[in-house]
Write an enzyme that holds these catalytic residues in place. Sequence first.
Site, PDB file in Angstrom:
ATOM      1  N   ASP A  10       9.181 -45.168  13.024  1.00 59.65           N
ATOM      2  CA  ASP A  10      10.088 -44.776  14.115  1.00 59.65           C
ATOM      3  C   ASP A  10       9.290 -44.023  15.196  1.00 59.65           C
ATOM      4  OD1 ASP A  10      11.631 -41.661  12.885  1.00 59.65           O
ATOM      5  OD2 ASP A  10       9.623 -42.491  12.545  1.00 59.65           O
ATOM      6  N   ASP A  15       3.888 -41.260  13.842  1.00 64.10           N
ATOM      7  CA  ASP A  15       3.946 -42.688  13.493  1.00 64.10           C
ATOM      8  C   ASP A  15       2.862 -43.457  14.245  1.00 64.10           C
ATOM      9  OD1 ASP A  15       6.822 -41.470  13.735  1.00 64.10           O
ATOM     10  OD2 ASP A  15       7.065 -43.119  12.318  1.00 64.10           O
ATOM     11  N   ASN A  39      13.371 -40.971  14.924  1.00 62.29           N
ATOM     12  CA  ASN A  39      12.902 -40.036  15.963  1.00 62.29           C
ATOM     13  C   ASN A  39      13.637 -40.237  17.279  1.00 62.29           C
ATOM     14  OD1 ASN A  39      10.986 -38.562  14.536  1.00 62.29           O
ATOM     15  ND2 ASN A  39       9.442 -40.165  14.775  1.00 62.29           N
ATOM     16  N   THR A 124       7.370 -44.686   7.535  1.00 67.91           N
ATOM     17  CA  THR A 124       7.119 -43.367   8.150  1.00 67.91           C
ATOM     18  C   THR A 124       8.322 -42.858   8.943  1.00 67.91           C
ATOM     19  OG1 THR A 124       6.140 -44.395  10.117  1.00 67.91           O
ATOM     20  CG2 THR A 124       4.639 -43.814   8.293  1.00 67.91           C
ATOM     21  N   PHE A 165      13.327 -34.344   7.582  1.00 70.46           N
ATOM     22  CA  PHE A 165      14.045 -35.197   8.529  1.00 70.46           C
ATOM     23  C   PHE A 165      14.276 -36.624   8.022  1.00 70.46           C
ATOM     24  CE2 PHE A 165      15.607 -36.518  12.579  1.00 70.46           C
ATOM     25  CZ  PHE A 165      15.085 -37.781  12.806  1.00 70.46           C
ATOM     26  N   ASN A 166      13.220 -37.337   7.601  1.00 71.45           N
ATOM     27  CA  ASN A 166      13.358 -38.761   7.263  1.00 71.45           C
ATOM     28  C   ASN A 166      14.383 -38.996   6.153  1.00 71.45           C
ATOM     29  OD1 ASN A 166      11.508 -39.579   9.165  1.00 71.45           O
ATOM     30  ND2 ASN A 166       9.772 -39.599   7.741  1.00 71.45           N
ATOM     31  N   HIS A 244       2.146 -35.682   9.735  1.00 68.92           N
ATOM     32  CA  HIS A 244       2.947 -36.120   8.593  1.00 68.92           C
ATOM     33  C   HIS A 244       2.709 -37.599   8.230  1.00 68.92           C
ATOM     34  CE1 HIS A 244       5.338 -32.410   8.961  1.00 68.92           C
ATOM     35  NE2 HIS A 244       5.495 -32.679  10.245  1.00 68.92           N
ATOM     36  N   ASP A 245       3.058 -38.494   9.139  1.00 73.24           N
ATOM     37  CA  ASP A 245       3.094 -39.927   8.824  1.00 73.24           C
ATOM     38  C   ASP A 245       1.746 -40.531   8.444  1.00 73.24           C
ATOM     39  OD1 ASP A 245       5.651 -40.516  11.326  1.00 73.24           O
ATOM     40  OD2 ASP A 245       5.824 -39.978   9.213  1.00 73.24           O
TER      41      ASP A 245
HETATM   42  O1  RIB Z   1       9.576 -34.726   9.020  1.00 70.14           O
HETATM   43  C1  RIB Z   1       8.538 -35.462   9.612  1.00 70.14           C
HETATM   44  C2  RIB Z   1       8.973 -36.870   9.858  1.00 70.14           C
HETATM   45  O2  RIB Z   1      10.030 -36.869  10.797  1.00 70.14           O
HETATM   46  C3  RIB Z   1       7.868 -37.736  10.490  1.00 70.14           C
HETATM   47  O3  RIB Z   1       8.050 -39.071  10.072  1.00 70.14           O
HETATM   48  C4  RIB Z   1       8.136 -37.635  11.966  1.00 70.14           C
HETATM   49  O4  RIB Z   1       7.714 -38.817  12.680  1.00 70.14           O
HETATM   50  C5  RIB Z   1       9.638 -37.556  11.984  1.00 70.14           C
HETATM   51  O5  RIB Z   1      10.116 -38.861  11.912  1.00 70.14           O
HETATM   52 CA    CA Z   2       8.153 -40.890  11.675  1.00 73.67          CA
END
Ligand code: RIB
Ligand code: CA
Length: 316
Positions: A10, A15, A39, A124, A165-166, A244-245
Site C-alpha cells: 500500500d 512500501d 496507507n 506490506t 496499523f496493518n 517497517h515494510d
Molecule cells: O505500521 C506500519 C505499517 O503501516 C507499514 O506497512 C506502513 O507502510 C503502514 O502501512
Molecule cells: Ca505499508
Amino acid sequence: MKKKVILDCDPGHDDAMALLMAIASENIDLLAVTTSAGNQLPEKTFNNARKLLSLAQREDIPVAMGANKPLLRELIIADDVHGESGLDGAELPEPQVSPLKTSANDLMAEVLCNSNEKVTFVVTGPLTNMAIFLLSHPELKEKIDSISYMGGACFGGNVTPQAEFNIYVDPEAAEIVVKSGVPVHMFGLDVTLKAQLFEEDVQEIAAIDNPVAKVMAGLLHFFGLTTTQPFMSTENHVEGIHMHDPCAMAYIIDPTMFTTLKKRVDIDTSNSISTGSTVVDYDEVLDGNKNVNVGFDIDLPKFRKLIMDTMNYFSI
Ligand code: RIB
Ligand code: CA
C-alpha cells in the site's frame, strides 16, 4: 536460486523501499505487484505502485489493484503519515504503461498457475488481498512457498496501545492468513522499530547519483518527519526512521539478517480496546500450533547495507 515473489503493498513510503529492494535483489524474481487500501485510498496506492515501477524503469512487472476496503470494516487510511498522495515528499514520474484492468486476485491466481515453482507472497499493507486470495483459491495454496508480512506486534502498537496499523485496518483478514496453514513470517513492531535509518543515511542516499535514490531521499525525509515521534528521542538518544515494510522483504532476501521464533499467534477481532492486536503466545502458556515465525531482532548493519546496495543498484 531466485525466490519468485509477489509483493502486495500500500505505497506508502516504506512500501516503496520494499518494492525497490525486491527489484534490486539478485535473490528475488519479482513476478507481480498488487496493491491494497491502507496507507491511502486504493486508487492512490495503485497509482503510486505504477509510478514507482516507472521510476525504477520496470513497468514490465504487472501491477493490479486489490480490494477497495477491508473484508468487514470501514477503511482507515494513514494520510497523517504518508500524506495526501500516499508518497508525499518527492515527485515521481507518470506511468508510461496503461493500467491493468485485471484484479489483484486474478493476477495472483494467474501468476501462481503459470509458475513452475512455488511463489512467496510479501505483504506490506493490510492483509485483505491475501485473505481474499486464500479463500477464493484454496486449490493454489500448495503453490505458495510462504507469506512474509509486516504487521502486528508481540508487545505494543502504533494505532492503539496494542494494535499495529496493518492488522488494525483488517483484523479478520489477518486471522484468515495466520490460520491458513501456509508458512507465515511476521515482522511486527518488535523488530521493525529497530530497523532504523538515520539522517546521515538519508544524506548518503541523497548523494547517490541516480533518480531512484534522489526520490527515495525525499520520501525518507518526509517519512522521518511524520513517523518519528518526539517522545522517542531523548538528549542521549536520537530515534531514526522506522523502515517497517522492508523487513518483510529483507527476510526473503536474506533470512540470516533476522532472529525469529515460532510462536502461536492469534488475532483479536473483537470490538474493544484491543481490537486488531496480534496475540503472540511468547511464553508458550497455551497449547496449540505455533503457526507463525515471528521476527524479534535484526542485524542492523546488514539491513543498512542492503538498503544502500538497493539505492546504488539503480546507478548501474
Ligand atoms: O505500521 C506500519 C505499517 O503501516 C507499514 O506497512 C506502513 O507502510 C503502514 O502501512
Ligand atoms: Ca505499508
